[in-house]
Design an enzyme around this catalytic site. Structure first.
Site, PDB file in Angstrom:
ATOM      1  N   ASP A  82       0.674  -1.263  -0.104  1.00  0.00           N
ATOM      2  CA  ASP A  82       0.255   0.002   0.090  1.00  0.00           C
ATOM      3  C   ASP A  82       0.746   1.296  -0.028  1.00  0.00           C
ATOM      4  O   ASP A  82       0.540   2.162   0.677  1.00  0.00           O
ATOM      5  CB  ASP A  82      -1.026  -0.121   1.325  1.00  0.00           C
ATOM      6  CG  ASP A  82      -0.301  -0.265   2.636  1.00  0.00           C
ATOM      7  OD1 ASP A  82       1.006  -0.559   2.503  1.00  0.00           O
ATOM      8  OD2 ASP A  82      -0.822   0.193   3.576  1.00  0.00           O
TER       9      ASP A  82
ATOM     10  N   ASP B 298       2.059   6.593   2.081  1.00  0.00           N
ATOM     11  CA  ASP B 298       1.206   5.330   2.495  1.00  0.00           C
ATOM     12  C   ASP B 298      -0.317   5.360   2.249  1.00  0.00           C
ATOM     13  O   ASP B 298      -0.944   6.328   3.089  1.00  0.00           O
ATOM     14  CB  ASP B 298       1.470   5.158   3.950  1.00  0.00           C
ATOM     15  CG  ASP B 298       0.531   4.279   4.696  1.00  0.00           C
ATOM     16  OD1 ASP B 298       0.408   3.323   4.275  1.00  0.00           O
ATOM     17  OD2 ASP B 298       0.449   4.740   5.878  1.00  0.00           O
TER      18      ASP B 298
ATOM     19  N   LYS C 246       5.747   6.658  18.371  1.00  0.00           N
ATOM     20  CA  LYS C 246       4.787   7.729  18.391  1.00  0.00           C
ATOM     21  C   LYS C 246       5.448   8.969  19.568  1.00  0.00           C
ATOM     22  O   LYS C 246       4.834   9.213  20.306  1.00  0.00           O
ATOM     23  CB  LYS C 246       3.628   7.556  18.863  1.00  0.00           C
ATOM     24  CG  LYS C 246       2.794   6.540  17.701  1.00  0.00           C
ATOM     25  CD  LYS C 246       1.368   6.085  18.143  1.00  0.00           C
ATOM     26  CE  LYS C 246       0.751   5.754  16.951  1.00  0.00           C
ATOM     27  NZ  LYS C 246       0.371   4.243  17.135  1.00  0.00           N
TER      28      LYS C 246
HETATM   29  P1  GTP Z   1      -5.672  -1.162   8.299  1.00  0.00           P
HETATM   30  O1  GTP Z   1      -6.682  -2.304   8.796  1.00  0.00           O
HETATM   31  O2  GTP Z   1      -6.356   0.079   7.684  1.00  0.00           O
HETATM   32  O3  GTP Z   1      -4.405  -1.058   9.344  1.00  0.00           O
HETATM   33  O4  GTP Z   1      -4.947  -1.837   6.999  1.00  0.00           O
HETATM   34  P2  GTP Z   1      -3.944  -3.057   6.708  1.00  0.00           P
HETATM   35  O5  GTP Z   1      -4.838  -4.392   7.315  1.00  0.00           O
HETATM   36  O6  GTP Z   1      -3.516  -3.085   5.278  1.00  0.00           O
HETATM   37  O7  GTP Z   1      -2.749  -2.766   7.756  1.00  0.00           O
HETATM   38  P3  GTP Z   1      -1.333  -2.118   7.583  1.00  0.00           P
HETATM   39  O8  GTP Z   1      -1.835  -0.858   6.779  1.00  0.00           O
HETATM   40  O9  GTP Z   1      -0.827  -1.789   8.828  1.00  0.00           O
HETATM   41  O10 GTP Z   1      -0.672  -3.180   6.484  1.00  0.00           O
HETATM   42  C1  GTP Z   1       0.507  -2.564   5.994  1.00  0.00           C
HETATM   43  C2  GTP Z   1       1.008  -3.504   4.947  1.00  0.00           C
HETATM   44  O11 GTP Z   1       0.774  -5.155   5.608  1.00  0.00           O
HETATM   45  C3  GTP Z   1      -0.389  -3.795   4.024  1.00  0.00           C
HETATM   46  O12 GTP Z   1      -0.020  -4.039   2.654  1.00  0.00           O
HETATM   47  C4  GTP Z   1      -1.090  -5.046   4.273  1.00  0.00           C
HETATM   48  O13 GTP Z   1      -1.698  -5.633   3.204  1.00  0.00           O
HETATM   49  C5  GTP Z   1       0.152  -5.892   4.884  1.00  0.00           C
HETATM   50  N1  GTP Z   1      -0.537  -6.666   6.008  1.00  0.00           N
HETATM   51  C6  GTP Z   1      -1.042  -6.415   7.205  1.00  0.00           C
HETATM   52  N2  GTP Z   1      -1.560  -7.219   7.900  1.00  0.00           N
HETATM   53  C7  GTP Z   1      -1.203  -8.526   7.298  1.00  0.00           C
HETATM   54  C8  GTP Z   1      -1.406  -9.638   7.508  1.00  0.00           C
HETATM   55  O14 GTP Z   1      -1.882 -10.145   8.716  1.00  0.00           O
HETATM   56  N3  GTP Z   1      -0.887 -11.008   6.647  1.00  0.00           N
HETATM   57  C9  GTP Z   1      -0.166 -10.396   5.440  1.00  0.00           C
HETATM   58  N4  GTP Z   1       0.079 -11.258   4.608  1.00  0.00           N
HETATM   59  N5  GTP Z   1      -0.091  -8.932   4.891  1.00  0.00           N
HETATM   60  C10 GTP Z   1      -0.678  -8.171   6.003  1.00  0.00           C
END
Ligand code: GTP
Length: 342
Positions: free
Chosen positions: A104, A215, A155
Site C-alpha cells: 500500500d 502510505d 509515536k
Molecule cells: P488497516 O486495517 O487499515 O490498518 O490496514 P492493513 O490491514 O492493510 O494494515 P497495514 O496498513 O498496517 O498493513 C501494511 C501492509 O501489510 C499492507 O500491505 C497489508 O496488506 C499488509 N498486511 C497487514 N497485515 C497483514 C497480515 O496479517 N498478513 C499479510 N500477508 N499482510 C498483511
C-alpha cells in the site's frame, strides 16, 4: 531472488472501499495500487511471493492477468499472521536474501540502490526510511550518520523524537532474520522482530531516499495521492474510457464508464468505474464506489460512498462514510494492527 509482497491486510481504515476489494487492488489513477509496486521490482527479483489472506482470489486473478515475466507464488495464510508472521509463513520459498514490501505504498524508492547499500554495509536487514513532519503518529528510527539503526521510538513527542525518519514499508532482509520469528503466530515485523535484530546483531540499517512516498492507508491519503499524481503528470483531471461527462471537473479522477450529469460540479474527488453522479450535484473531496449512484441535487463534502450504493436525491452531507449493505463475514470491526502510522 524473491520479493514478498504483503497484501493480506483488511485495510480497515479504507472501509467501505475494502469491504468489496483487497486494499492492494484499489485503483490509483485507474490502475490497481499493487501495479505500482510490481513496476518497482528490479530485474534481480525473479519470484514474487504474494502474502495474502483477505480477498486473495481477487489479487491472484489480477496478477495472473498481467502475465509478468516473474514466477508468482500465492502464499495463502490460514489466518492473518501480521507482517512478521506472513514473512515466516513464506520461509520455504525464500533463499538467502529477499525483499519484503508493503503493498500500500506509492513511492520513488529505487530498490537497486537499497540492494547496493545493503551489500556495502554487510547488513542483516535494511529498511527504507522516509522523513515526515508529524513524528508523533509513527514509529521513528534512531539512526546514526552511516545509516545504522539503534532502535525505534513509537509515536514520540516531537521534542523527544530521535529523528524524523520512519519506516517506509520496504525492507531487504537476510534469511537469518527468519530465525527470530515464531511460526504460525500473529507477529509484527516492525514492533517485535526488528528491535531484537538490532539488539543482537547491530547490523540493521536504514536507507533514506528522495522523491515521493505515500502510505495509502486512509481515505485522506487515497485522495492526496491522486492530487499528487495529477500535479506530477501536469493534468487537470484524469478520465477513464467511455465516460459521459456533462458536468464540470476540477482535479478529479473518473474511472471507466462513469456518467456525470448536467450542472454537476466535482472537485478533488475520485469516481470509480461505472458510477453515476446525476444532475445538479456538488462533490468536494469525495470517493464514489464502483456502480454507485449519487442521485440529483446532492451536496457532498468528504463523503465516501461504497460500491453499489445508491444515495437518494437532495442530501447535504459532510464527513460521512456510507455503507448500507452487509459487512463481509470475518471483516474485523476495528484495525487489527498497524505498521505505519496510527
Ligand atoms: P488497516 O486495517 O487499515 O490498518 O490496514 P492493513 O490491514 O492493510 O494494515 P497495514 O496498513 O498496517 O498493513 C501494511 C501492509 O501489510 C499492507 O500491505 C497489508 O496488506 C499488509 N498486511 C497487514 N497485515 C497483514 C497480515 O496479517 N498478513 C499479510 N500477508 N499482510 C498483511
Amino acid at each position: 531472488m524473491e520479493a514478498i509482497i504483503l497484501a493480506g491486510g483488511f485495510g480497515t481504515r479504507l472501509r467501505p472501499l475494502t469491504y468489496t476489494r483487497a486494499k492492494s487492488l484499489l485503483p490509483i489513477m485507474n490502475t490497481p495500487m499493487i501495479t505500482y509496486l510490481l513496476d518497482m521490482l528490479p530485474k534481480e527479483v525473479d519470484t514474487v511471493i504474494l502474502a495474502v489472506n483477505y480477498r486473495k482470489n481477487q489479487i491472484e486473478s489480477y496478477l495472473q492477468s498481467l502475465n509478468l515475466d516473474k514466477k508468482i507464488i500465492v502464499n495463502d495464510e490460514p489466518e492473518p499472521l501480521g507482517t512478521g508472521g506472513a514473512v515466516k509463513f513464506a520461509e520455504k520459498h525464500l533463499s538467502d536474501r529477499f525483499f519484503v514490501l508493503n503493498s500500500d505504498i506509492i513511492c520513488s524508492l529505487d530498490l537497486t540502490k537499497i540492494m547496493k547499500f545493503h551489500g556495502k554495509m554487510d547488513a542483516v536487514g535494511t529498511i527504507s526510511l522516509w522523513p515526515v513532519d508529524n513524528v508523533s503518529e509513527f514509529g521513528v528510527a534512531d539512526v546514526k550518520d552511516d545509516g545504522n539503526i539503534t532502535g525505534f521510538v513509537e509515536k514520540p513527542k516531537p521534542e523527544n523524537a530521535p529523528s524524523n525518519l520512519i519506516n517506509a514499508g520496504a525492507y531487504l532482509l537476510e534469511s537469518k532474520v527468519l530465525d527470530y520469528i515464531e511460526t504460525g503466530k500473529l507477529i509484527s515485523m516492525e514492533k517485535e522482530i526488528f528491535p531484537q535484530i538490532i539488539n543482537d546483531t547491530h547490523r540493521f540499517y536504514g536507507y533514506q531516499f528522495k522523491g515521493h512516498w505515500m502510505d495509502i492507508g486512509r481515505i485522506t491519503s487515497y485522495l492526496k495521492i491522486h492530487e499528487f499524481l495529477l500535479d506530477k503528470q501536469n493534468k487537470k483531471n484524469h478520465i477513464g474510457l467511455k465516460c459521459d461527462n456533462q458536468g464540470t471537473l476540477e482535479k478529479s479522477v473518473l474511472g471507466k464508464n462513469v456518467q456525470i450529469g448536467k450542472n454537476t460540479k466535482i472537485k478533488h474527488s475520485i469516481i470509480l468505474d461505472h458510477a453515476t453522479i446525476e444532475d445538479h450535484c456538488q462533490l468536494d473531496h469525495c470517493v464514489i464506489g464502483e456502480h454507485a449512484t449519487v442521485s440529483n441535487h446532492n451536496d457532498l463534502d468528504y463523503v465516501v460512498l461504497g460500491d453499489n450504493e445508491v444515495l437518494s436525491e437532495q442530501n447535504n452531507k459532510e464527513n460521512e462514510i456510507i455503507w448500507t449493505q452487509p459487512v463481509p463475514e470475518g471483516y474485523p470491526k476495528k484495525q487489527i494492527g498497524n505498521v505505519i502510522g496510527g
